[in-house]
Scaffold this motif. Structure first.
Motif, PDB file in Angstrom:
ATOM      1  N   ARG A   1       0.825  -1.196   0.000  1.00  0.00           N
ATOM      2  CA  ARG A   1       0.000   0.000   0.000  1.00  0.00           C
ATOM      3  C   ARG A   1       0.868   1.258   0.000  1.00  0.00           C
ATOM      4  NH1 ARG A   1      -5.405   0.126   1.201  1.00  0.00           N
ATOM      5  NH2 ARG A   1      -6.406  -1.851   1.723  1.00  0.00           N
TER       6      ARG A   1
ATOM      7  N   LYS B   1      -4.932   1.984   5.400  1.00  0.00           N
ATOM      8  CA  LYS B   1      -6.353   2.247   5.611  1.00  0.00           C
ATOM      9  C   LYS B   1      -6.579   3.308   6.690  1.00  0.00           C
ATOM     10  CE  LYS B   1      -9.599   0.694   4.227  1.00  0.00           C
ATOM     11  NZ  LYS B   1     -10.484   1.179   3.151  1.00  0.00           N
TER      12      LYS B   1
ATOM     13  N   CYS C   1       0.836   7.345   5.630  1.00  0.00           N
ATOM     14  CA  CYS C   1       1.553   7.212   4.361  1.00  0.00           C
ATOM     15  C   CYS C   1       2.709   6.241   4.537  1.00  0.00           C
ATOM     16  CB  CYS C   1       2.074   8.578   3.897  1.00  0.00           C
ATOM     17  SG  CYS C   1       0.765   9.756   3.499  1.00  0.00           S
TER      18      CYS C   1
ATOM     19  N   GLN D   1       0.455   9.545 -10.081  1.00  0.00           N
ATOM     20  CA  GLN D   1      -0.777  10.038  -9.458  1.00  0.00           C
ATOM     21  C   GLN D   1      -1.671  10.709 -10.502  1.00  0.00           C
ATOM     22  OE1 GLN D   1      -0.094  12.440  -5.988  1.00  0.00           O
ATOM     23  NE2 GLN D   1       1.507  11.100  -5.191  1.00  0.00           N
TER      24      GLN D   1
ATOM     25  N   GLU E   1      -4.209   1.603  -6.786  1.00  0.00           N
ATOM     26  CA  GLU E   1      -4.661   2.033  -5.461  1.00  0.00           C
ATOM     27  C   GLU E   1      -5.345   3.378  -5.604  1.00  0.00           C
ATOM     28  OE1 GLU E   1      -2.853   2.886  -0.947  1.00  0.00           O
ATOM     29  OE2 GLU E   1      -1.577   2.114  -2.563  1.00  0.00           O
TER      30      GLU E   1
ATOM     31  N   VAL F   1      -6.481   6.586  -3.535  1.00  0.00           N
ATOM     32  CA  VAL F   1      -6.274   7.313  -2.286  1.00  0.00           C
ATOM     33  C   VAL F   1      -7.318   8.416  -2.191  1.00  0.00           C
ATOM     34  CG1 VAL F   1      -4.676   8.731  -0.942  1.00  0.00           C
ATOM     35  CG2 VAL F   1      -3.815   6.802  -2.277  1.00  0.00           C
TER      36      VAL F   1
ATOM     37  N   ARG G   1      -7.219  10.434   5.713  1.00  0.00           N
ATOM     38  CA  ARG G   1      -6.884   9.740   4.473  1.00  0.00           C
ATOM     39  C   ARG G   1      -7.227   8.264   4.596  1.00  0.00           C
ATOM     40  NH1 ARG G   1      -2.390  13.052   5.571  1.00  0.00           N
ATOM     41  NH2 ARG G   1      -1.441  11.321   6.706  1.00  0.00           N
ATOM     42  N   SER G   2      -7.497   7.668   3.448  1.00  0.00           N
ATOM     43  CA  SER G   2      -7.692   6.226   3.366  1.00  0.00           C
ATOM     44  C   SER G   2      -7.395   5.808   1.929  1.00  0.00           C
ATOM     45  CB  SER G   2      -9.116   5.829   3.770  1.00  0.00           C
ATOM     46  OG  SER G   2      -9.235   4.417   3.845  1.00  0.00           O
ATOM     47  N   SER G   3      -7.432   4.506   1.676  1.00  0.00           N
ATOM     48  CA  SER G   3      -7.124   4.033   0.329  1.00  0.00           C
ATOM     49  C   SER G   3      -7.871   2.734   0.059  1.00  0.00           C
ATOM     50  CB  SER G   3      -5.613   3.827   0.153  1.00  0.00           C
ATOM     51  OG  SER G   3      -5.173   2.700   0.890  1.00  0.00           O
TER      52      SER G   3
END
Length: 341
Positions: free
Chosen positions: A5, A9, A13, A207, A253, A255, A272-274
């Motif tokens: 990752r 989750k 980072c 990104q 992924e 984000v 933040r989460s992913s």
């Protein structure tokens, strides 16, 4: 194969900086460096800053008393010492604490016949105020950081892909567990995926922005109850050519970043989460959480992560749009022919 990752989750980072040669840059911004330290190191520096200052000035007070001969005339009432009732290093250390913290018990006091002591008293008062302001400021900023506020901002465990108004959409759910709201909340989403350019350059972890309503203002959230954030898969979306089968094979992924101001403190907060590719469910929809009770709305967070399967085409958004265009064209030409009959 388990994918590494980029963002965990919980929002951490998963990137570590190595081989940093210009470490002096951390010292140029020493205040931020101290604030960013872990609590155990911050408390250690906080204690050492005061203890070493007291010890340093206590040693100087003892040296002054020793050099003047005050320690040799203890009990001699005809002798005027620099500091009354200073009879050793321990009492000099206590006098240093009293001076810097302005406690002033009154037992030990400086006399007017010691100019070097007066200068040292002024110096310690000024330096002590600076140390106190710096360390208390660091502790206050560290305590008031809104990191813990982000822990009550929750994201759904899965993202889903399904039809919404006859268009394929990628969706996930966000919610706020507190009664105090996040002011000026906004949401962003980015696709993290390695790519190779036409020139052959390999870009790891490239990104790409995923539109979640920036053009229409839908990215500005009124986060009173849980909201479903939708990314419409159109020709500008990186998922335009992704079908259900390809989604299961892809490696990417997503984000998501939620930002806003904490209503109670006015400080900026970020959560933040992913979602990895295997956490994106094709053909699912989130279950409703909001119900109307007597005089108020109730949110059942027990089903926050629940999804239900719904009929969804397995083709890509491009193929779905092409099929819809052919259907509309066929309908357009078939209506006049039926009128002619």
């Amino acid at each position: 194969r388990k994918r590494q990752r980029y963002v965990e989750k919980d929002g951490k980072c998963n990137v570590q900086h190595g081989n940093v040669r210009e470490t002096y840059r951390y010292l140029t911004d020493i205040f931020t460096t101290l604030v960013d330290l872990k609590w155990r190191f911050s408390l250690l520096i906080f204690i050492l800053a005061y203890a070493l200052t007291w010890l340093f000035f206590g040693l100087i007070w003892w040296v002054i008393a020793y050099s003047r001969g005050d320690l040799e005339h203890l009990g001699d009432h005809s002798w005027t010492p620099c500091v009354n009732n200073l009879n050793g290093f321990v009492s000099a250390f206590l006098f240093s604490i009293e001076t810097e913290t302005t406690i002033g018990y009154g037992h030990r006091v400086i006399t007017d016949t010691c100019p070097e002591g007066i200068v040292l008293l002024l110096l310690q008062a000024i330096l002590g105020s600076m140390v106190n302001a710096f360390m208390v400021g660091c502790m206050f900023v560290k305590i008031s950081q809104p990191n813990k506020r982000a822990e009550t901002l929750v994201f759904s465990s899965h993202a889903v892909v399904s039809l919404r108004d006859d268009r394929l959409c990628l969706m996930f759910r966000v919610g706020d567990l507190r009664d105090s709201h996040i002011v000026e909340a906004s949401i962003r989403a980015k696709l993290i995926q390695s790519k190779q350019t036409q020139e052959g350059e390999f870009i790891p972890l490239d990104q790409t922005d995923l539109s979640v309503g920036f053009e229409t203002g839908d990215d500005r959230l009124f986060l009173v109850s849980p909201l479903i954030i939708s990314h419409e898969i159109d020709e500008r979306s990186p998922f335009w050519d992704v079908s259900r089968g390809q989604l299961e094979r892809d490696d990417f992924e997503i984000v998501v970043i939620l930002e806003g101001m904490v209503e109670a403190t006015g400080m900026t907060c970020q959560a933040r989460s992913s979602y990895l590719a295997d956490k994106v469910l094709w053909g699912h929809r989130f279950t409703p959480l909001l119900s109307l009770e007597e005089g108020f709305y109730e949110v059942d967070y027990g089903g926050f992560h629940h999804t239900v399967p719904v009929p969804t085409p397995a083709c890509s958004a491009r193929q779905l749009a092409a099929a819809a265009a052919r259907r509309d064209a066929h309908l357009y030409w078939s209506i006049p022919s039926r009128l002619d009959e």
